[in-house]
Design a protein around this motif. Structure first.
Motif, mmCIF file in Angstrom:
data_model
loop_
_atom_site.group_PDB
_atom_site.id
_atom_site.type_symbol
_atom_site.label_atom_id
_atom_site.label_comp_id
_atom_site.label_asym_id
_atom_site.label_seq_id
_atom_site.Cartn_x
_atom_site.Cartn_y
_atom_site.Cartn_z
ATOM 1 N N UNK A 2 71.424 9.585 16.943
ATOM 2 C CA UNK A 2 71.924 8.496 17.580
ATOM 3 C C UNK A 2 73.811 8.681 17.671
ATOM 4 N N UNK A 3 74.193 7.768 18.830
ATOM 5 C CA UNK A 3 76.058 8.060 18.629
ATOM 6 C C UNK A 3 75.863 6.887 18.907
ATOM 7 N N UNK A 4 77.025 6.833 19.141
ATOM 8 C CA UNK A 4 78.141 5.034 19.690
ATOM 9 C C UNK A 4 78.527 5.407 20.532
ATOM 10 N N UNK A 5 78.263 4.576 21.639
ATOM 11 C CA UNK A 5 78.261 4.853 22.387
ATOM 12 C C UNK A 5 79.891 3.783 22.759
ATOM 13 N N UNK A 27 83.939 -3.001 16.492
ATOM 14 C CA UNK A 27 83.036 -1.627 17.124
ATOM 15 C C UNK A 27 83.822 -0.560 16.749
ATOM 16 N N UNK A 28 84.522 0.224 16.819
ATOM 17 C CA UNK A 28 84.831 1.453 16.076
ATOM 18 C C UNK A 28 84.491 1.622 14.351
ATOM 19 N N UNK A 29 84.693 0.654 13.752
ATOM 20 C CA UNK A 29 84.693 0.553 12.208
ATOM 21 C C UNK A 29 83.149 -0.179 11.804
ATOM 22 N N UNK A 30 82.873 -1.125 12.578
ATOM 23 C CA UNK A 30 81.574 -1.649 12.123
ATOM 24 C C UNK A 30 80.216 -0.811 12.138
ATOM 25 N N UNK A 35 75.924 3.791 12.662
ATOM 26 C CA UNK A 35 75.055 4.306 12.961
ATOM 27 C C UNK A 35 75.295 5.718 11.912
ATOM 28 N N UNK A 36 76.426 5.722 11.465
ATOM 29 C CA UNK A 36 76.630 6.780 10.188
ATOM 30 C C UNK A 36 75.391 7.111 9.364
ATOM 31 N N UNK A 37 75.526 5.620 8.573
ATOM 32 C CA UNK A 37 74.591 5.925 8.008
ATOM 33 C C UNK A 37 72.912 6.078 8.358
ATOM 34 N N UNK A 38 72.263 5.237 10.322
ATOM 35 C CA UNK A 38 71.319 5.544 10.258
ATOM 36 C C UNK A 38 71.210 7.553 10.786
ATOM 37 N N UNK A 39 72.016 7.608 10.855
ATOM 38 C CA UNK A 39 72.059 9.252 10.930
ATOM 39 C C UNK A 39 71.294 9.901 10.266
ATOM 40 N N UNK A 40 72.202 9.341 8.392
ATOM 41 C CA UNK A 40 72.218 9.744 7.455
ATOM 42 C C UNK A 40 70.875 9.415 6.752
ATOM 43 N N UNK A 41 69.958 8.296 6.826
ATOM 44 C CA UNK A 41 68.958 8.469 6.648
ATOM 45 C C UNK A 41 67.772 8.946 7.449
ATOM 46 N N UNK A 42 68.087 9.683 9.060
ATOM 47 C CA UNK A 42 67.218 10.113 9.909
ATOM 48 C C UNK A 42 67.302 11.757 9.245
ATOM 49 N N UNK A 43 68.470 11.819 8.481
ATOM 50 C CA UNK A 43 68.707 13.653 8.872
ATOM 51 C C UNK A 43 67.735 14.124 7.374
ATOM 52 N N UNK A 44 67.296 13.010 6.563
ATOM 53 C CA UNK A 44 66.412 13.156 5.527
ATOM 54 C C UNK A 44 64.878 13.609 6.191
ATOM 55 N N UNK A 45 64.638 12.681 7.339
ATOM 56 C CA UNK A 45 63.266 12.686 8.433
ATOM 57 C C UNK A 45 63.597 13.197 9.765
ATOM 58 N N UNK A 46 63.588 14.584 10.016
ATOM 59 C CA UNK A 46 63.419 14.780 11.231
ATOM 60 C C UNK A 46 62.486 14.754 12.165
ATOM 61 N N UNK A 47 61.448 14.553 12.157
ATOM 62 C CA UNK A 47 60.359 13.779 12.779
ATOM 63 C C UNK A 47 60.301 12.590 13.503
ATOM 64 N N UNK A 48 61.547 12.085 12.335
ATOM 65 C CA UNK A 48 62.448 10.865 13.372
ATOM 66 C C UNK A 48 63.240 10.844 14.431
#
Ligand code: MN
Length: 200
Positions: A2-5, A27-30, A35-48
């Motif tokens: 996921x990207x931060x727009x 926007x830039x911090x919070x 987004x960073x933590x979401x991507x970290x979680x997704x990394x554990x489950x590439x099917x998501x």
């Protein structure tokens, strides 16, 4: 992943209602942290990884146990903030028009009464959370970064962030002043478009 727009306007575009420093921090911090933590979680489950965020949030029961809470919190944070930025605009359409105006008038009598009820719910929300206008005209609140979809509701058409991080820099503890200012920068054109998509 996921990207931060980017924000759909300049950081200083909503000043003096919301300052450039506040928008940058929010926007830039919070938002980025979610987004960073979401991507970290997704990394554990590439099917998501290939799924739409909204689909993950609509069916959290099917998420793997070890990332469910992280996706609710951080995926919810990404979803809520992405919607929040789009619901803001420096342009001066101060009042809802057309279909959204009809919905509000049918449900609340007039715009002023709608603003009063929405504002009261935002002030009464204890701690951190969100206030939403739903496509059926209901005003709902959630704690933390929960979304209405978590309770089986439709996607919201308007949202207000009442976490302290959304206003503390400009308004300290004065949530009432923040909300009053926020009404000046609501993007009713966007809300209208979103509502019309729901009606189709
Ligand atoms: Mn926020």
């Amino acid at each position: 992943m996921f990207d931060l727009s980017e924000l759909p306007f300049d950081y200083n575009a909503l000043s003096p209602h919301l300052s450039a420093s506040l928008m940058r921090l929010h926007h830039d911090k919070h938002h980025r942290a979610y987004v960073d933590k979401l991507n970290k979680a997704i990394t554990k489950h590439p099917e998501l990884a290939g799924k739409l965020l909204v689909d993950l949030l609509k069916d959290v029961d099917s998420l793997p146990n070890d990332v469910r809470v992280s996706i609710i919190n951080n995926g919810g944070g990404h979803y809520n903030h992405s919607l929040f930025w789009n619901c803001l605009s420096p342009n001066e359409l101060r009042m809802p028009e057309d279909r959204i105006s009809k919905l509000i008038n049918e449900k609340y009598g007039n715009y002023e009464q709608f603003v009063d009820i929405f504002t009261t719910k935002a002030l009464e929300l204890f701690g951190s959370g969100w206030v939403y206008l739903q496509p059926d005209g209901e005003i709902v609140t959630t704690p933390n970064q929960d979304t209405p979809m978590l309770s089986g509701l439709d996607e919201p058409i308007l949202c207000l962030d009442v976490w302290e991080h959304a206003y503390y820099l400009d308004y300290q503890n004065r949530r009432d002043e923040y909300i009053k200012a926020w009404w000046n920068v609501v993007n009713w054109t966007f809300v209208e478009q979103r509502y019309k998509q729901y009606l189709k």
